[in-house]
Design a protein around this motif. Structure first.
Motif, PDB file in Angstrom:
ATOM      1  N   GLY A  10      55.650   4.621  35.460  1.00 24.59           N
ATOM      2  CA  GLY A  10      56.651   4.949  36.658  1.00 24.59           C
ATOM      3  C   GLY A  10      57.832   5.236  35.947  1.00 24.59           C
ATOM      4  O   GLY A  10      57.877   5.098  34.642  1.00 24.59           O
ATOM      5  N   THR A  11      58.844   6.057  36.559  1.00 24.89           N
ATOM      6  CA  THR A  11      60.358   6.562  35.852  1.00 24.89           C
ATOM      7  C   THR A  11      61.118   5.750  36.995  1.00 24.89           C
ATOM      8  O   THR A  11      60.970   6.028  37.470  1.00 24.89           O
ATOM      9  N   PHE A  12      62.433   5.698  35.631  1.00 25.17           N
ATOM     10  CA  PHE A  12      63.532   4.635  36.150  1.00 25.17           C
ATOM     11  C   PHE A  12      64.648   5.116  36.169  1.00 25.17           C
ATOM     12  O   PHE A  12      64.993   6.131  34.742  1.00 25.17           O
ATOM     13  N   GLN A  13      65.539   4.588  36.678  1.00 24.05           N
ATOM     14  CA  GLN A  13      67.042   5.484  36.948  1.00 24.05           C
ATOM     15  C   GLN A  13      67.914   4.150  36.342  1.00 24.05           C
ATOM     16  O   GLN A  13      68.223   3.482  36.964  1.00 24.05           O
ATOM     17  N   LEU A  14      67.715   4.054  34.752  1.00 20.09           N
ATOM     18  CA  LEU A  14      68.048   3.102  34.105  1.00 20.09           C
ATOM     19  C   LEU A  14      69.502   3.412  33.972  1.00 20.09           C
ATOM     20  O   LEU A  14      69.908   2.206  33.097  1.00 20.09           O
ATOM     21  N   HIS A  15      70.155   4.616  33.141  1.00 17.71           N
ATOM     22  CA  HIS A  15      71.044   4.605  32.420  1.00 17.71           C
ATOM     23  C   HIS A  15      72.328   6.163  32.913  1.00 17.71           C
ATOM     24  O   HIS A  15      71.294   6.680  33.057  1.00 17.71           O
ATOM     25  N   ARG A 329      61.192  18.256  35.099  1.00 21.01           N
ATOM     26  CA  ARG A 329      62.902  17.159  35.321  1.00 21.01           C
ATOM     27  C   ARG A 329      63.104  16.323  33.985  1.00 21.01           C
ATOM     28  O   ARG A 329      63.723  15.921  33.605  1.00 21.01           O
ATOM     29  N   ASP A 330      62.507  17.415  32.671  1.00 20.05           N
ATOM     30  CA  ASP A 330      62.856  16.868  31.543  1.00 20.05           C
ATOM     31  C   ASP A 330      64.119  17.484  31.085  1.00 20.05           C
ATOM     32  O   ASP A 330      65.095  18.573  31.622  1.00 20.05           O
ATOM     33  N   HIS A 331      64.546  16.417  30.586  1.00 16.00           N
ATOM     34  CA  HIS A 331      66.540  15.970  30.183  1.00 16.00           C
ATOM     35  C   HIS A 331      66.010  17.198  28.773  1.00 16.00           C
ATOM     36  O   HIS A 331      67.713  17.646  29.250  1.00 16.00           O
ATOM     37  N   PHE A 332      65.332  17.662  28.395  1.00 13.04           N
ATOM     38  CA  PHE A 332      66.173  18.336  27.315  1.00 13.04           C
ATOM     39  C   PHE A 332      65.103  19.846  27.138  1.00 13.04           C
ATOM     40  O   PHE A 332      66.041  20.811  27.428  1.00 13.04           O
ATOM     41  N   ILE A 333      64.376  20.634  28.378  1.00  8.38           N
ATOM     42  CA  ILE A 333      63.462  21.182  27.880  1.00  8.38           C
ATOM     43  C   ILE A 333      63.723  22.412  29.339  1.00  8.38           C
ATOM     44  O   ILE A 333      62.674  21.006  30.340  1.00  8.38           O
ATOM     45  N   THR A 357      54.837  16.665  38.264  1.00 12.07           N
ATOM     46  CA  THR A 357      56.650  16.406  39.178  1.00 12.07           C
ATOM     47  C   THR A 357      56.642  14.852  38.892  1.00 12.07           C
ATOM     48  O   THR A 357      56.210  13.877  38.356  1.00 12.07           O
ATOM     49  N   GLU A 358      57.962  14.756  39.644  1.00 14.29           N
ATOM     50  CA  GLU A 358      58.621  13.893  40.080  1.00 14.29           C
ATOM     51  C   GLU A 358      57.332  12.870  40.965  1.00 14.29           C
ATOM     52  O   GLU A 358      57.145  11.532  40.819  1.00 14.29           O
ATOM     53  N   ARG A 359      56.968  13.417  41.891  1.00 15.54           N
ATOM     54  CA  ARG A 359      55.752  12.828  42.807  1.00 15.54           C
ATOM     55  C   ARG A 359      54.506  12.280  42.007  1.00 15.54           C
ATOM     56  O   ARG A 359      54.048  11.141  42.146  1.00 15.54           O
ATOM     57  N   GLU A 360      54.856  12.812  40.907  1.00  9.05           N
ATOM     58  CA  GLU A 360      53.779  12.528  39.956  1.00  9.05           C
ATOM     59  C   GLU A 360      53.856  11.009  38.874  1.00  9.05           C
ATOM     60  O   GLU A 360      53.339  10.717  38.227  1.00  9.05           O
ATOM     61  N   GLN A 361      55.482  11.230  39.331  1.00  3.75           N
ATOM     62  CA  GLN A 361      56.022   9.666  37.989  1.00  3.75           C
ATOM     63  C   GLN A 361      56.057  10.511  36.624  1.00  3.75           C
ATOM     64  O   GLN A 361      55.587   9.932  35.684  1.00  3.75           O
ATOM     65  N   ALA A 362      56.109  11.653  36.810  1.00  4.59           N
ATOM     66  CA  ALA A 362      55.720  12.493  35.605  1.00  4.59           C
ATOM     67  C   ALA A 362      56.418  13.072  34.556  1.00  4.59           C
ATOM     68  O   ALA A 362      56.032  14.523  34.316  1.00  4.59           O
ATOM     69  N   GLU A 363      57.736  13.202  35.379  1.00  2.00           N
ATOM     70  CA  GLU A 363      58.646  14.222  35.210  1.00  2.00           C
ATOM     71  C   GLU A 363      59.331  14.408  33.852  1.00  2.00           C
ATOM     72  O   GLU A 363      59.984  15.455  34.098  1.00  2.00           O
ATOM     73  N   ASN A 364      59.327  13.536  33.784  1.00  2.00           N
ATOM     74  CA  ASN A 364      60.169  13.065  31.988  1.00  2.00           C
ATOM     75  C   ASN A 364      60.207  13.666  31.358  1.00  2.00           C
ATOM     76  O   ASN A 364      58.604  14.723  30.739  1.00  2.00           O
ATOM     77  N   HIS A 365      60.363  13.920  29.594  1.00  4.75           N
ATOM     78  CA  HIS A 365      60.226  14.388  28.585  1.00  4.75           C
ATOM     79  C   HIS A 365      58.440  14.372  28.626  1.00  4.75           C
ATOM     80  O   HIS A 365      59.022  12.918  28.717  1.00  4.75           O
TER      81      HIS A 365
END
Length: 388
Positions: A10-15, A329-333, A357-365
């Protein structure tokens, strides 16, 4: 004994700060932190100093309550944002590592995971390695991290790959983890040298290499010079580390910085980067940590050094099968970086590009939100190549 394999998903908006948000998610996903505790601590984090304070509170509380799995996560990530020279940095790193090996004593004593030290340069490279239970690996994988990695973060990955029939050699190279902190060895773009040391020491041939984050650039660099590497997995590849540092900055600032660097204006560059570090915690950490792991004495020297960390100058020498893994949605790349990366891979044997992708909960770096999905993709890719 049963392997302790578990992936947090999972990916979460924590900050609101993208880097703090990512590192909090990473603490949950890769380091086994408790999500509710991280949500509670997040609002108190406003700087890299308050990050340290809050993570140390979580670590010491978990340790007092004998929740060692959580304590390891929080000590490790408390140390993450401590700058070089902080008197707490090394002892906090040591505490996290000591607890990690105590917590996993049975796993290492069983022989499922073995450890070794490979001579390299003025010191040693630590290696964890596993082999499948039947002793007949379908492939051998060499695995390493990137700019700020600790090899202990990847234990679950190598156990999962082992259970799926792979031998895995996980190592820390110069600039990473204990090699930086204990051996004092700084990063080198000549990543083929530590990889050669690993391959020679264990007499490995016909291997796949997986590199994460900055490691996704270093692994292809090694592959360009090392014929024993047959398959390359670039897990969040960036084309050039200098360019990456300027991503998201106003174009006028990017152009000015490039002009100043080309003209060797060290004083102005140091002044400008000092101002950026005061405004932006991500920049403050990136340059402070980078000066340490690159052995630079100033922001100018750091920027000069990281401009050598590129894959573009060796891309046409890569002839292996190549799996490029990206994140939506990689915040670095940014996703836009991938087309020029692909366009330079003109001599690879085969190229597969997978954007999570975001739908796969794998959108982050490094797709930290869904590690199992990425590993399953890598496993399927290698199996397909091996079956041809």
């Amino acid at each position: 004994m049963q392997n302790k394999i578990s992936f947090s998903k999972g990916t979460f908006q924590l900050h609101s700060n993208p880097n703090f948000n990512y590192q909090l998610n990473r603490t949950f996903s890769w380091s086994n932190g408790d999500l509710d505790e991280l949500k509670t601590a997040a609002p108190q984090i406003t700087s890299i100093q308050t990050w340290k304070t809050e993570m140390m509170k979580l670590a010491e509380n978990a340790f007092r309550e004998n929740r060692i799995k959580h304590a390891i996560a929080y000590y490790r990530m408390a140390e993450f944002f401590m700058v070089h020279g902080d008197p707490d940095k090394l002892k906090t790193y040591d505490k996290a590592v000591e607890l990690f090996y105590e917590y996993n004593t049975e796993l290492f004593a069983s022989g499922i995971v073995k450890k070794d030290r490979v001579p390299f340069g003025t010191g040693y490279l630590p290696v964890m390695y596993v082999e499948p239970e039947n002793g007949k690996p379908m492939d051998t994988i060499v695995l390493h991290g990137g700019y700020d990695s600790y090899m202990e973060e990847f234990l679950q990955m190598i156990l999962y790959l082992r259970d799926n029939g792979f031998a895995v050699y996980l190592f820390e190279g110069p600039g990473q983890g204990g090699v930086l902190r204990k051996e004092g060895m700084i990063f080198t773009p000549e990543w083929e040298k530590p990889v050669k040391a690993i391959l020679d020491f264990f007499k490995l041939d016909d291997v796949s290499i997986i590199g994460l984050s900055l490691g996704a650039m270093l692994a292809p660099r090694a592959a360009a010079f090392e014929p024993r590497i047959k398959r390359v997995v670039a897990w969040s590849l960036l084309p050039n580390l200098f360019d990456l540092l300027l991503v998201g900055k106003p174009k006028v600032m990017q152009d000015t910085m490039r002009f100043l660097m080309e003209n060797g204006d060290e004083e102005t560059v140091n002044y400008m980067m000092g101002n950026q570090m005061k405004k932006d915690p991500q920049m403050e950490w990136a340059i402070n940590h980078g000066m340490h792991n690159m052995g630079a004495r100033s922001p100018y020297e750091f920027l000069s050094t990281i401009n050598k960390f590129t894959y573009l100058d060796i891309a046409d020498r890569i002839t292996q099968d190549f799996l490029l893994i990206g994140a939506e949605r990689d915040h670095f790349i940014p996703v836009e970086f991938y087309k020029p990366i692909i366009d330079r891979l003109i001599n690879v044997h085969s190229l597969t590009y997978r954007l999570f992708t975001e739908r796969e909960q794998a959108e982050n770096h490094c797709n930290a939100g869904n590690t199992k999905l990425v590993l399953d993709t890598v496993i399927s890719w290698i199996k397909l190549l091996k079956s041809n």
